[in-house]
Design a protein around this motif. Structure first.
Motif, PDB file in Angstrom:
ATOM      1  N   TYR A  32       0.820  -1.208   0.000  1.00 21.14           N
ATOM      2  CA  TYR A  32       0.000   0.000   0.000  1.00 21.14           C
ATOM      3  C   TYR A  32       0.853   1.258   0.000  1.00 21.14           C
ATOM      4  O   TYR A  32       1.871   1.339   0.700  1.00 21.14           O
ATOM      5  N   PHE A  33       0.395   2.256  -0.767  1.00 19.70           N
ATOM      6  CA  PHE A  33       0.908   3.595  -0.629  1.00 19.70           C
ATOM      7  C   PHE A  33       0.226   4.174   0.611  1.00 19.70           C
ATOM      8  O   PHE A  33      -0.988   4.163   0.720  1.00 19.70           O
ATOM      9  N   ILE A  51       4.309   7.855   1.644  1.00 21.78           N
ATOM     10  CA  ILE A  51       5.418   6.922   1.524  1.00 21.78           C
ATOM     11  C   ILE A  51       4.967   5.738   0.696  1.00 21.78           C
ATOM     12  O   ILE A  51       3.883   5.178   0.924  1.00 21.78           O
ATOM     13  N   SER A  52       5.787   5.366  -0.262  1.00 24.15           N
ATOM     14  CA  SER A  52       5.431   4.270  -1.162  1.00 24.15           C
ATOM     15  C   SER A  52       5.821   2.930  -0.552  1.00 24.15           C
ATOM     16  O   SER A  52       6.490   2.855   0.483  1.00 24.15           O
ATOM     17  N   SER A  53       5.423   1.864  -1.245  1.00 21.56           N
ATOM     18  CA  SER A  53       5.810   0.527  -0.815  1.00 21.56           C
ATOM     19  C   SER A  53       7.319   0.355  -0.880  1.00 21.56           C
ATOM     20  O   SER A  53       7.886  -0.446  -0.138  1.00 21.56           O
ATOM     21  N   GLY A  54       7.973   1.140  -1.729  1.00 19.29           N
ATOM     22  CA  GLY A  54       9.421   1.092  -1.839  1.00 19.29           C
ATOM     23  C   GLY A  54      10.126   2.113  -0.976  1.00 19.29           C
ATOM     24  O   GLY A  54      11.310   2.378  -1.161  1.00 19.29           O
ATOM     25  N   GLY A  98      -3.783   3.372   0.179  1.00 14.88           N
ATOM     26  CA  GLY A  98      -4.276   3.046  -1.144  1.00 14.88           C
ATOM     27  C   GLY A  98      -4.209   4.159  -2.156  1.00 14.88           C
ATOM     28  O   GLY A  98      -4.721   4.017  -3.270  1.00 14.88           O
ATOM     29  N   GLY A  99      -3.569   5.278  -1.795  1.00 14.47           N
ATOM     30  CA  GLY A  99      -3.490   6.399  -2.712  1.00 14.47           C
ATOM     31  C   GLY A  99      -2.229   6.369  -3.557  1.00 14.47           C
ATOM     32  O   GLY A  99      -1.742   5.312  -3.946  1.00 14.47           O
ATOM     33  N   ASP A 106      -8.911   5.546  -0.772  1.00 15.85           N
ATOM     34  CA  ASP A 106     -10.266   5.543  -0.241  1.00 15.85           C
ATOM     35  C   ASP A 106     -10.353   5.223   1.254  1.00 15.85           C
ATOM     36  O   ASP A 106     -11.390   5.436   1.874  1.00 15.85           O
ATOM     37  N   SER A 107      -9.279   4.717   1.835  1.00 19.09           N
ATOM     38  CA  SER A 107      -9.330   4.276   3.225  1.00 19.09           C
ATOM     39  C   SER A 107      -8.729   5.326   4.148  1.00 19.09           C
ATOM     40  O   SER A 107      -7.579   5.745   3.968  1.00 19.09           O
ATOM     41  N   TRP A 108      -9.521   5.714   5.156  1.00 20.94           N
ATOM     42  CA  TRP A 108      -9.102   6.743   6.107  1.00 20.94           C
ATOM     43  C   TRP A 108      -9.228   6.232   7.536  1.00 20.94           C
ATOM     44  O   TRP A 108     -10.120   5.445   7.847  1.00 20.94           O
ATOM     45  N   GLY A 109      -8.374   6.748   8.392  1.00 20.04           N
ATOM     46  CA  GLY A 109      -8.550   6.532   9.822  1.00 20.04           C
ATOM     47  C   GLY A 109      -9.523   7.547  10.386  1.00 20.04           C
ATOM     48  O   GLY A 109     -10.050   8.409   9.665  1.00 20.04           O
TER      49      GLY A 109
END
Length: 118
Positions: A32-33, A51-54, A98-99, A106-109
């Protein structure tokens, strides 16, 4: 369904530090980003850092050199270390997944309040 739970907000004096944490449930966290966004009263929600997956990072100009985003894939957690805090950093901080580098997914805390005041 991904769930994100932030913690670590609070009241701090100008020049102080806080570390926010975001625990992510579900599988595949490592792909996930992840990002942190904030919303001050009367203002639109804005990007703080991603922060990216990398492990590639991106910061808003207003926080560069003061904030650091990081992730621990073994713990499914993303962090935001905030140093040299200013009153204008006061906002509700939201974790996002997921951004992309500059856009939220789309997913937020639920958000955590950060107040910088003397």
């Amino acid at each position: 369904q991904v769930q994100l739970v932030e913690s670590g907000g609070g009241l701090v004096q100008p020049g102080g530090s806080l570390r926010l944490s975001c625990a992510v449930s579900g599988n595949n966290f490592n792909i996930y980003f992840m990002g942190w966004y904030r919303q001050a009263p009367g203002k639109q929600r804005e990007l703080v850092a991603t922060i990216s997956s990398g492990f590639s990072t991106n910061y808003a100009d207003s926080v560069k050199g003061r904030f650091t985003i990081s992730r621990d894939n073994a713990k499914n957690t993303v962090y935001l270390q905030m140093n040299s805090l200013k009153p204008e950093d006061t906002a509700v901080y939201y974790c996002n997944s997921g951004g992309s580098r500059n856009w939220p997914g789309d997913s937020w805390g639920q958000g955590t309040q950060v107040t910088v005041s003397s």
